[in-house]
Design a protein around this motif. Sequence first.
Motif, PDB file in Angstrom:
ATOM      1  N   SER A  10     100.247   2.908  57.929  1.00  0.00           N
ATOM      2  CA  SER A  10     101.380   2.967  56.998  1.00  0.00           C
ATOM      3  C   SER A  10     102.705   3.107  57.744  1.00  0.00           C
ATOM      4  CB  SER A  10     101.199   4.121  56.004  1.00  0.00           C
ATOM      5  OG  SER A  10     101.129   5.369  56.667  1.00  0.00           O
ATOM      6  N   ALA A  11     102.725   3.854  58.840  1.00  0.00           N
ATOM      7  CA  ALA A  11     103.953   4.015  59.628  1.00  0.00           C
ATOM      8  C   ALA A  11     104.377   2.696  60.274  1.00  0.00           C
ATOM      9  CB  ALA A  11     103.765   5.092  60.694  1.00  0.00           C
ATOM     10  N   VAL A  12     103.409   1.965  60.809  1.00  0.00           N
ATOM     11  CA  VAL A  12     103.709   0.675  61.438  1.00  0.00           C
ATOM     12  C   VAL A  12     104.253  -0.309  60.401  1.00  0.00           C
ATOM     13  CG1 VAL A  12     102.687  -1.352  62.548  1.00  0.00           C
ATOM     14  CG2 VAL A  12     102.078   0.943  63.344  1.00  0.00           C
ATOM     15  N   VAL A  13     103.618  -0.371  59.237  1.00  0.00           N
ATOM     16  CA  VAL A  13     104.082  -1.288  58.184  1.00  0.00           C
ATOM     17  C   VAL A  13     105.486  -0.903  57.720  1.00  0.00           C
ATOM     18  CG1 VAL A  13     103.678  -2.109  55.829  1.00  0.00           C
ATOM     19  CG2 VAL A  13     101.751  -1.853  57.410  1.00  0.00           C
ATOM     20  N   ALA A  14     105.740   0.398  57.583  1.00  0.00           N
ATOM     21  CA  ALA A  14     107.063   0.870  57.164  1.00  0.00           C
ATOM     22  C   ALA A  14     108.143   0.399  58.133  1.00  0.00           C
ATOM     23  CB  ALA A  14     107.077   2.392  57.068  1.00  0.00           C
ATOM     24  N   LEU A  15     107.874   0.524  59.423  1.00  0.00           N
ATOM     25  CA  LEU A  15     108.854   0.112  60.432  1.00  0.00           C
ATOM     26  C   LEU A  15     109.057  -1.405  60.417  1.00  0.00           C
ATOM     27  CD1 LEU A  15     110.726   0.976  62.723  1.00  0.00           C
ATOM     28  CD2 LEU A  15     108.783   0.798  64.301  1.00  0.00           C
ATOM     29  N   LEU A  16     107.983  -2.158  60.243  1.00  0.00           N
ATOM     30  CA  LEU A  16     108.091  -3.617  60.185  1.00  0.00           C
ATOM     31  C   LEU A  16     108.900  -4.058  58.969  1.00  0.00           C
ATOM     32  CD1 LEU A  16     104.476  -4.748  61.207  1.00  0.00           C
ATOM     33  CD2 LEU A  16     106.577  -4.981  62.545  1.00  0.00           C
ATOM     34  N   VAL A  44     116.809   6.962  59.134  1.00  0.00           N
ATOM     35  CA  VAL A  44     115.601   6.232  58.743  1.00  0.00           C
ATOM     36  C   VAL A  44     114.994   5.553  59.969  1.00  0.00           C
ATOM     37  CG1 VAL A  44     114.697   4.285  57.409  1.00  0.00           C
ATOM     38  CG2 VAL A  44     116.283   5.883  56.341  1.00  0.00           C
ATOM     39  N   ASN A  45     115.826   4.887  60.752  1.00  0.00           N
ATOM     40  CA  ASN A  45     115.341   4.218  61.962  1.00  0.00           C
ATOM     41  C   ASN A  45     114.614   5.196  62.893  1.00  0.00           C
ATOM     42  OD1 ASN A  45     116.601   1.933  61.036  1.00  0.00           O
ATOM     43  ND2 ASN A  45     118.362   2.071  62.399  1.00  0.00           N
ATOM     44  N   ALA A  46     115.258   6.322  63.167  1.00  0.00           N
ATOM     45  CA  ALA A  46     114.690   7.301  64.100  1.00  0.00           C
ATOM     46  C   ALA A  46     113.403   7.917  63.563  1.00  0.00           C
ATOM     47  CB  ALA A  46     115.725   8.395  64.375  1.00  0.00           C
ATOM     48  N   SER A  47     113.378   8.245  62.273  1.00  0.00           N
ATOM     49  CA  SER A  47     112.194   8.909  61.695  1.00  0.00           C
ATOM     50  C   SER A  47     110.986   7.978  61.690  1.00  0.00           C
ATOM     51  CB  SER A  47     112.496   9.403  60.282  1.00  0.00           C
ATOM     52  OG  SER A  47     112.816   8.334  59.418  1.00  0.00           O
ATOM     53  N   LEU A  48     111.195   6.692  61.410  1.00  0.00           N
ATOM     54  CA  LEU A  48     110.063   5.761  61.384  1.00  0.00           C
ATOM     55  C   LEU A  48     109.512   5.512  62.783  1.00  0.00           C
ATOM     56  CD1 LEU A  48     111.072   3.115  58.679  1.00  0.00           C
ATOM     57  CD2 LEU A  48     109.662   5.162  58.452  1.00  0.00           C
ATOM     58  N   ILE A  49     110.399   5.411  63.767  1.00  0.00           N
ATOM     59  CA  ILE A  49     109.932   5.253  65.159  1.00  0.00           C
ATOM     60  C   ILE A  49     109.112   6.479  65.581  1.00  0.00           C
ATOM     61  CG2 ILE A  49     110.694   5.150  67.568  1.00  0.00           C
ATOM     62  CD1 ILE A  49     113.091   3.461  66.568  1.00  0.00           C
ATOM     63  N   TRP A  50     109.583   7.664  65.198  1.00  0.00           N
ATOM     64  CA  TRP A  50     108.845   8.896  65.501  1.00  0.00           C
ATOM     65  C   TRP A  50     107.471   8.891  64.829  1.00  0.00           C
ATOM     66  CZ3 TRP A  50     107.726  12.985  68.208  1.00  0.00           C
ATOM     67  CH2 TRP A  50     107.033  14.041  67.624  1.00  0.00           C
ATOM     68  N   MET A  51     107.415   8.457  63.558  1.00  0.00           N
ATOM     69  CA  MET A  51     106.148   8.457  62.829  1.00  0.00           C
ATOM     70  C   MET A  51     105.148   7.495  63.453  1.00  0.00           C
ATOM     71  SD  MET A  51     107.306   8.768  58.823  1.00  0.00           S
ATOM     72  CE  MET A  51     105.595   8.674  58.255  1.00  0.00           C
ATOM     73  N   VAL A  52     105.627   6.340  63.898  1.00  0.00           N
ATOM     74  CA  VAL A  52     104.740   5.381  64.574  1.00  0.00           C
ATOM     75  C   VAL A  52     104.167   6.005  65.847  1.00  0.00           C
ATOM     76  CG1 VAL A  52     104.653   3.198  65.842  1.00  0.00           C
ATOM     77  CG2 VAL A  52     105.829   3.311  63.633  1.00  0.00           C
ATOM     78  N   PHE A  53     105.024   6.675  66.613  1.00  0.00           N
ATOM     79  CA  PHE A  53     104.578   7.283  67.874  1.00  0.00           C
ATOM     80  C   PHE A  53     103.556   8.389  67.634  1.00  0.00           C
ATOM     81  CE2 PHE A  53     105.171  10.918  70.756  1.00  0.00           C
ATOM     82  CZ  PHE A  53     104.694  10.355  71.923  1.00  0.00           C
ATOM     83  N   ILE A  54     103.898   9.361  66.785  1.00  0.00           N
ATOM     84  CA  ILE A  54     103.025  10.537  66.611  1.00  0.00           C
ATOM     85  C   ILE A  54     101.710  10.169  65.919  1.00  0.00           C
ATOM     86  CG2 ILE A  54     103.972  11.307  64.382  1.00  0.00           C
ATOM     87  CD1 ILE A  54     103.020  13.595  67.336  1.00  0.00           C
ATOM     88  N   SER A  55     101.755   9.223  64.953  1.00  0.00           N
ATOM     89  CA  SER A  55     100.522   8.817  64.272  1.00  0.00           C
ATOM     90  C   SER A  55      99.631   8.002  65.206  1.00  0.00           C
ATOM     91  CB  SER A  55     100.837   8.028  63.000  1.00  0.00           C
ATOM     92  OG  SER A  55     101.581   6.864  63.280  1.00  0.00           O
ATOM     93  N   ALA A  56     100.241   7.247  66.144  1.00  0.00           N
ATOM     94  CA  ALA A  56      99.450   6.508  67.137  1.00  0.00           C
ATOM     95  C   ALA A  56      98.717   7.479  68.063  1.00  0.00           C
ATOM     96  CB  ALA A  56     100.362   5.576  67.937  1.00  0.00           C
ATOM     97  N   VAL A  57      99.412   8.543  68.478  1.00  0.00           N
ATOM     98  CA  VAL A  57      98.767   9.578  69.301  1.00  0.00           C
ATOM     99  C   VAL A  57      97.623  10.234  68.533  1.00  0.00           C
ATOM    100  CG1 VAL A  57      99.112  11.810  70.440  1.00  0.00           C
ATOM    101  CG2 VAL A  57     100.865  10.042  70.635  1.00  0.00           C
ATOM    102  N   PHE A  58      97.866  10.509  67.252  1.00  0.00           N
ATOM    103  CA  PHE A  58      96.849  11.123  66.387  1.00  0.00           C
ATOM    104  C   PHE A  58      95.623  10.215  66.277  1.00  0.00           C
ATOM    105  CE2 PHE A  58      96.079  12.949  61.834  1.00  0.00           C
ATOM    106  CZ  PHE A  58      95.027  13.716  62.323  1.00  0.00           C
ATOM    107  N   LEU A  59      95.860   8.901  66.103  1.00  0.00           N
ATOM    108  CA  LEU A  59      94.755   7.949  65.962  1.00  0.00           C
ATOM    109  C   LEU A  59      93.955   7.833  67.248  1.00  0.00           C
ATOM    110  CD1 LEU A  59      93.221   5.753  64.440  1.00  0.00           C
ATOM    111  CD2 LEU A  59      95.011   4.127  65.098  1.00  0.00           C
ATOM    112  N   ILE A  60      94.650   7.674  68.365  1.00  0.00           N
ATOM    113  CA  ILE A  60      93.960   7.551  69.657  1.00  0.00           C
ATOM    114  C   ILE A  60      93.170   8.829  69.976  1.00  0.00           C
ATOM    115  CG2 ILE A  60      94.304   7.319  72.150  1.00  0.00           C
ATOM    116  CD1 ILE A  60      96.803   5.598  71.464  1.00  0.00           C
ATOM    117  N   GLY A  61      93.805   9.981  69.694  1.00  0.00           N
ATOM    118  CA  GLY A  61      93.121  11.251  69.933  1.00  0.00           C
ATOM    119  C   GLY A  61      91.901  11.436  69.051  1.00  0.00           C
ATOM    120  N   SER A  62      91.993  10.984  67.794  1.00  0.00           N
ATOM    121  CA  SER A  62      90.859  11.105  66.871  1.00  0.00           C
ATOM    122  C   SER A  62      89.703  10.200  67.300  1.00  0.00           C
ATOM    123  CB  SER A  62      91.303  10.747  65.447  1.00  0.00           C
ATOM    124  OG  SER A  62      92.288  11.643  64.985  1.00  0.00           O
TER     125      SER A  62
END
Length: 408
Positions: free
Chosen positions: A378-384, A280-298
């Motif tokens: 949603s990824a950031v909130v999940a990790l928090l 769970v820890n690893a997957s949420l950190i990954w989701m925060v990273f990849i979704s942040a890249v997606f947001l910045i790229g968009s």
Amino acid sequence: MTRKKYVFLILILGSLTALGPFSIDMYLPGFTAIAKYLHTSTDQVALSLSSYFIGISAGQLLYGPLLDRFGRKRPLYFGLSLYIVASVGCFFSTSLEMLIIMRFFQAIGSCAASVAAMAMVRDLFPVEDNAKVFSLLILVLGASPMLAPTIGSYITAAFEWQVIFLILTVIAALILLAVIFALPESYQPDPSYSLKPRPIIGNFLQVLKNPQFLTYSLCGAFAFAGLFAYVSSSSIIFIEVFKVSQKGFGWIFAGLSVGFIGSSQVNSLLMKKYKSEQLVNASLIWMVFISAVFLIGSLNGWFGIGGTIAMIFGVLCGVGISYPNTAALSLAPFTKNAGSASALVGAFQMAIGALASIGITLIKSHSPLPMAGVMAASAVVALLVLLIGKRFIKDKVEAKADASVMAH
């Protein structure tokens, strides 16, 4: 439990779990045809998707107490029968209002299937095997995003959109027959379980007081919202923004589902070496990273259709790892209140998923930006939630898979 019986139970429980998502995914390619038939817009037709989410969220809480009071199968009979009647109502809908109402009741009916399936995993399998069983359920559940939009696109192209709901009616009827004749009753009715409002609310509060449940059900729900963000805006992004055909959209949707399904199966292998908590820890950190890249790229216009697909694929991989582990860790502390606990897990998922869908509409941009923004948030909130909630868990109940379970 023999391997044959094990696989058979997984197939039935997986079919129950997949009924709701199949009902969502299958009619997405038909939005344009439905809008034309009902003399409205695709944005208005999307309200029938929102009503479905609302129905699922409300229905989760309805069936939890019923499953604990009457056993697992009787509420299933009622829910599947209601789903069949509502699906017929969708078939005969002649107005947008009628379709929205019928979709609401269709969702209420499908809730019995999803909540019962989760509770029966807890009933039928040892607690240490739950995360692996949930991963296997996702393999069956994966038939929905792989098959449903593709089937829906071809049906819409060859027939009227109403045929989609006719097929859903037949699917539900077959599942009902399987439940009646092939699924064992896994929980004896508890006459002492009161259905009065105060005791029911008390049971829910008792579940909510468990720090492990609250932490993992909430962080899992926020992580799962990334999938809702994708489902809610996928047809608009690919069909309207990137000008993909209806059939092409079906194939893209099916291809992207490989990220969700494949990662859930990789999760079964990872659990031989790692604990659910670590995954769970690893997957949420990954989701925060990849979704942040997606947001910045968009925001900067970096991604065309290929880049957008790659980013969505990455997020769905994270969801596929986090979901079975957060679900297993949420339910691990419970035996008697497993029905209520599984209902709350589902209610959190659908309620937060509905908020994610609404969030998509609030970001006014004809691009992948709304999807990327909601996924990142949603990824950031999940990790928090995970980082804060773990501080309050004192007596953690493990939910790890036994690698030899399939052999028994």
